[in-house]
Motif scaffolding. Structure first.
Motif, PDB file in Angstrom:
ATOM      1  N   GLU A 297       0.839  -1.211   0.000  1.00 15.51           N
ATOM      2  CA  GLU A 297       0.000   0.000   0.000  1.00 15.51           C
ATOM      3  C   GLU A 297       0.869   1.255   0.000  1.00 15.51           C
ATOM      4  O   GLU A 297       0.566   2.243  -0.682  1.00 15.51           O
ATOM      5  N   ALA A 298       1.942   1.229   0.779  1.00 14.97           N
ATOM      6  CA  ALA A 298       2.822   2.399   0.844  1.00 14.97           C
ATOM      7  C   ALA A 298       3.463   2.661  -0.522  1.00 14.97           C
ATOM      8  O   ALA A 298       3.564   3.810  -0.972  1.00 14.97           O
ATOM      9  N   TYR A 299       3.904   1.591  -1.194  1.00 13.97           N
ATOM     10  CA  TYR A 299       4.521   1.786  -2.514  1.00 13.97           C
ATOM     11  C   TYR A 299       3.487   2.278  -3.528  1.00 13.97           C
ATOM     12  O   TYR A 299       3.792   3.104  -4.387  1.00 13.97           O
ATOM     13  N   GLU A 300       2.273   1.776  -3.414  1.00 13.28           N
ATOM     14  CA  GLU A 300       1.231   2.244  -4.335  1.00 13.28           C
ATOM     15  C   GLU A 300       1.011   3.749  -4.125  1.00 13.28           C
ATOM     16  O   GLU A 300       0.871   4.505  -5.095  1.00 13.28           O
ATOM     17  N   ASP A 301       1.029   4.172  -2.871  1.00 15.13           N
ATOM     18  CA  ASP A 301       0.860   5.605  -2.575  1.00 15.13           C
ATOM     19  C   ASP A 301       2.050   6.421  -3.081  1.00 15.13           C
ATOM     20  O   ASP A 301       1.889   7.541  -3.579  1.00 15.13           O
ATOM     21  N   ALA A 302       3.242   5.857  -2.942  1.00 13.65           N
ATOM     22  CA  ALA A 302       4.436   6.587  -3.415  1.00 13.65           C
ATOM     23  C   ALA A 302       4.377   6.757  -4.934  1.00 13.65           C
ATOM     24  O   ALA A 302       4.733   7.822  -5.461  1.00 13.65           O
ATOM     25  N   VAL A 303       3.929   5.730  -5.629  1.00 12.02           N
ATOM     26  CA  VAL A 303       3.792   5.840  -7.089  1.00 12.02           C
ATOM     27  C   VAL A 303       2.775   6.932  -7.430  1.00 12.02           C
ATOM     28  O   VAL A 303       3.014   7.787  -8.293  1.00 12.02           O
ATOM     29  N   ALA A 304       1.639   6.925  -6.737  1.00 13.19           N
ATOM     30  CA  ALA A 304       0.605   7.939  -6.992  1.00 13.19           C
ATOM     31  C   ALA A 304       1.155   9.342  -6.750  1.00 13.19           C
ATOM     32  O   ALA A 304       0.919  10.269  -7.541  1.00 13.19           O
ATOM     33  N   ALA A 305       1.906   9.499  -5.663  1.00 13.90           N
ATOM     34  CA  ALA A 305       2.455  10.824  -5.344  1.00 13.90           C
ATOM     35  C   ALA A 305       3.447  11.276  -6.401  1.00 13.90           C
ATOM     36  O   ALA A 305       3.412  12.419  -6.865  1.00 13.90           O
ATOM     37  N   LEU A 369      -0.347  15.874  -0.253  1.00 15.24           N
ATOM     38  CA  LEU A 369      -1.023  14.575  -0.093  1.00 15.24           C
ATOM     39  C   LEU A 369      -2.471  14.753   0.380  1.00 15.24           C
ATOM     40  O   LEU A 369      -3.325  13.902   0.119  1.00 15.24           O
ATOM     41  N   SER A 370      -2.738  15.878   1.061  1.00 12.92           N
ATOM     42  CA  SER A 370      -4.123  16.107   1.512  1.00 12.92           C
ATOM     43  C   SER A 370      -5.061  16.283   0.314  1.00 12.92           C
ATOM     44  O   SER A 370      -6.275  16.184   0.467  1.00 12.92           O
ATOM     45  N   ARG A 371      -4.503  16.535  -0.858  1.00 10.99           N
ATOM     46  CA  ARG A 371      -5.332  16.660  -2.067  1.00 10.99           C
ATOM     47  C   ARG A 371      -5.442  15.344  -2.830  1.00 10.99           C
ATOM     48  O   ARG A 371      -6.012  15.286  -3.914  1.00 10.99           O
ATOM     49  N   LEU A 372      -4.870  14.284  -2.270  1.00 13.64           N
ATOM     50  CA  LEU A 372      -4.918  12.977  -2.941  1.00 13.64           C
ATOM     51  C   LEU A 372      -5.515  11.904  -2.041  1.00 13.64           C
ATOM     52  O   LEU A 372      -5.329  10.708  -2.282  1.00 13.64           O
ATOM     53  N   THR A 373      -6.217  12.325  -0.981  1.00 16.94           N
ATOM     54  CA  THR A 373      -6.629  11.340   0.027  1.00 16.94           C
ATOM     55  C   THR A 373      -7.551  10.259  -0.545  1.00 16.94           C
ATOM     56  O   THR A 373      -7.595   9.155  -0.020  1.00 16.94           O
ATOM     57  N   ASP A 374      -8.244  10.565  -1.632  1.00 11.58           N
ATOM     58  CA  ASP A 374      -9.144   9.555  -2.190  1.00 11.58           C
ATOM     59  C   ASP A 374      -8.386   8.407  -2.854  1.00 11.58           C
ATOM     60  O   ASP A 374      -8.944   7.324  -3.049  1.00 11.58           O
ATOM     61  N   VAL A 375      -7.117   8.604  -3.202  1.00 14.75           N
ATOM     62  CA  VAL A 375      -6.359   7.510  -3.832  1.00 14.75           C
ATOM     63  C   VAL A 375      -5.324   6.903  -2.870  1.00 14.75           C
ATOM     64  O   VAL A 375      -4.688   5.906  -3.205  1.00 14.75           O
ATOM     65  N   LEU A 376      -5.145   7.496  -1.696  1.00 15.53           N
ATOM     66  CA  LEU A 376      -4.117   7.001  -0.771  1.00 15.53           C
ATOM     67  C   LEU A 376      -4.675   5.955   0.188  1.00 15.53           C
ATOM     68  O   LEU A 376      -5.884   5.902   0.434  1.00 15.53           O
ATOM     69  N   HIS A 377      -3.764   5.138   0.723  1.00 16.88           N
ATOM     70  CA  HIS A 377      -4.132   4.161   1.760  1.00 16.88           C
ATOM     71  C   HIS A 377      -3.879   4.836   3.111  1.00 16.88           C
ATOM     72  O   HIS A 377      -2.734   4.889   3.578  1.00 16.88           O
ATOM     73  N   LEU A 378      -4.938   5.330   3.707  1.00 20.94           N
ATOM     74  CA  LEU A 378      -4.779   6.226   4.856  1.00 20.94           C
ATOM     75  C   LEU A 378      -4.610   5.502   6.181  1.00 20.94           C
ATOM     76  O   LEU A 378      -4.298   6.128   7.194  1.00 20.94           O
TER      77      LEU A 378
END
Ligand code: FES
Length: 612
Positions: A297-305, A369-378
């Motif tokens: 999940e963390a890597y998926e978020d890093a890719v998204a960022a 990241l607060s503007r990407l919360t819908d795609v992040l694993h919070l």
């Protein structure tokens, strides 16, 4: 590392496949031995360093005596978490030249929290100076990091880096040891200035070098630019590879919040370093290891960022390699899948307008990241909060022009596209947001250069008859052919075309490109030409079609003709006969799998020195 001092993995590489169509896969976390808590206060005798310092044997006696030789009182170190501070400071690295001082702030935090800090100098990978390319040495620093942390009495680590390859190298090595770890980013340098303009490192160097080649500016202007481009310690202050990778590290949750954008010379950088020192001691007490943070999940978020930042294409290679060390199978297709779900929100050079200091004061990564919360694993943990959700609570963006709102993105899709086709069966990448849009669907005749030196010698020769519609092809620049996959991918435009006002062309190579570069440059073509990939078979005059919307790169040559050319192809001679280079050639993987060494990427147990 498990409680018996051995890092175990339960599955083989075949069980880590990802198609890029679904969730990224991950190996199960390494087991812990009975009696060792996964969280909650570790007792001194449960510290890893206890095996060096706290037992009754001769070795502990010797280690305590030698620590006294270093000038420490027993009450200063005995029973305290030992924190290794891995410092990539060097006189030859202007991006890290302040880290010698900054390590003192980390130590201050460690002492205050009741830990025992020990600074370790490690290799520096100075992007500008190291030849043939620091990428050749990323895995060497990763290996040094891993073995240093394993072989010394270390309970937790603080990693200090930022210049391009240092961030992935340090984290790859640390992930392979799996101790509690905090990353301290070197921080961006201050913005450059010249005659009323702000200058971005790298990006404006390429731009004004082309202006000079086109005859639009002269030596006097270039001398002024030389003074103005890089005016303080710190890494490149565009959204180049350094800023991209430190932002990825913050997204992964391995820095204190907001750390990655603090300017290197801001007093906030000292405070961030001290906070990291305070935090690592607490992480050791909680036994919160990297493997709890570096999840799929963390890597998926890093890719998204990275994609929403419009970050460097180099991040594709580095994140795949870092994920591999964490037991996470991340693929090129994952990047392309995620790119279609996130817009580019950071208005930063080279794809946008602003620089890292603007980004920092606009809210930095927490605001972003607060503007990407819908795609992040919070719900995943970070070094400072039980969940990313809590870390982002109250985060604000102060400048919507620098960090755009979702309804007004810089680009509708993430900043990197993955291409497939008969010229790149294992993939290639393009940073399409930094290219002239007219070139994103383009067909043209190839002009092929066998290596970088011959290209440099001949590119400006009008006899080659290159037009703006030609496709420039460079081979011999991949992981083995470069060697080290140098940043040759932004091939120079012929001088006579620059004079006509041409500023972008389709360029294709198995090289990488600086994160500060731009243009319609197809990169990381895999497999590379040196090992006989299709790029080795292209001839000047062949027609090539690039179609980014279709994610396609096609060489218009019939398969039978390609087979004939393949049969006639002879492999180039070895690049190295001995030494590290020979090991590198033997072990390096292709770009699509992260360019790690096979013997470092493979799963398996590595015993701790005191195991058994
Ligand atoms: Fe070090 Fe650009 S040269 S980050």
């Amino acid at each position: 590392m498990s409680g018996d001092g051995t890092r175990r993995t339960e599955q083989g590489p075949d069980e880590l496949r990802s198609t890029g169509q679904g969730p990224i896969e991950q190996r199960p976390a390494a087991p812990r031995s009975a009696g060792q808590p996964s969280t909650g206060g570790l007792r001194p005798e449960q510290l890893r360093s206890h095996q060096w310092y706290g037992t009754d044997g001769l070795r502990s006696f010797s280690h305590r005596a030698r620590t006294r030789q270093l000038g420490y009182l027993p009450e200063e170190h005995l029973g305290k978490p030992v924190i290794a501070i891995l410092n990539t400071w060097s006189d030859i690295n202007p991006c890290h030249v302040h880290l010698r001082d900054r390590a003192q702030a980390v130590k201050r935090g460690v002492w205050q929290a009741g830990g025992f800090p020990l600074e370790f100098p490690v290799s520096t990978l100075s992007e500008t100076f190291q030849k043939p390319t620091p990428m050749l040495y990323r895995n060497l620093l990763a290996l040094e990091t891993e073995e240093l942390l394993r072989s010394y009495p270390v309970d937790g680590a603080v990693l200090m880096g930022g210049c391009d390859k240092t961030t992935p190298a340090l984290l790859m090595g640390a992930a392979s040891v799996d101790l509690p770890t905090v990353f301290v980013p070197a921080g961006p340098m201050l913005p450059g200035h010249w005659r009323g303009e702000t200058l971005g490192s790298g990006t404006d160097m390429w731009k004004y070098w082309d202006e000079k080649r086109a005859g639009l500016i002269g030596d006097c202007e270039m001398a002024e630019l030389e003074n103005g481009l890089a005016r303080s310690p710190g890494h490149c202050m565009t959204m180049g590879t350094a800023s991209t990778l430190t932002a990825a590290a913050e997204t992964l949750g391995v820095t204190v919040p907001g750390a990655s954008s603090v300017p290197a010379v801001d007093s906030g950088h000292d405070r961030m370093a001290a906070a990291s020192g305070l935090r690592i001691v607490e992480l050791v007490r909680q036994d919160l290891r990297l493997s709890r943070l570096l999840t799929a999940e963390a890597y998926e978020d890093a890719v998204a960022a990275v994609l929403a930042l419009g970050g460097s294409t180099n991040a594709v290679i580095h994140l795949i390699a870092m994920a591999g060390r964490s037991g996470v199978k991340l693929t090129l297709d994952d990047f392309d899948r995620i790119a279609r779900t996130v817009p580019v929100l950071a208005n930063l050079r080279p794809g946008g307008r602003y620089l890292m200091e603007d980004f920092h004061f606009a809210g930095g990564m927490t605001g972003f990241l607060s503007r990407l919360t819908d795609v992040l694993h919070l719900d995943r943990p970070t070094v400072s909060h039980p969940t990313l959700r809590e870390q982002l609570e109250g985060a604000l963006v102060h400048d919507d022009e620098v960090i755009r709102v979702r309804s007004r993105p810089l680009a509708a899709e993430g900043g990197v596209a993955v291409l497939r086709g008969n010229l790149c069966p294992d993939g290639a990448v393009i940073k399409h947001i930094a290219a002239e849009p007219r070139l994103l669907a383009h067909t043209g005749p190839a002009v092929v250069f066998d290596d970088y030196r011959s290209m440099q010698r001949t590119i400006d020769d009008p006899a080659l008859g290159i037009t703006a519609d030609h496709v420039l092809v460079l081979r011999g620049a991949g992981p083995k052919g470069g060697p080290g996959m140098p940043e040759y991918g932004m091939l120079p435009i012929p001088r006579y075309l620059l004079e006509q006002g041409v500023r972008d062309m389709v360029r294709i190579s198995d090289a990488r490109m600086s994160g500060t570069s731009y243009g319609a440059c197809v990169l990381h073509v895999a497999p590379e030409s040196y090992v006989g990939g299709p790029l080795a078979l292209v001839r000047t005059g062949d027609t090539i079609t690039l179609d980014v919307a279709a994610r396609s790169l096609h060489l218009h040559v019939p398969d039978e003709e390609l087979d004939r050319r393949r049969e006639a192809w002879t492999p180039p001679p070895p690049r190295y006969e001995r030494g590290y280079g020979a090991l590198y050639m033997e072990q390096i993987s292709q770009a699509d799998t992260g360019c790690d060494f096979e013997f470092l990427a493979r799963p398996g147990a590595t015993p701790d020195p005191y195991a058994g």
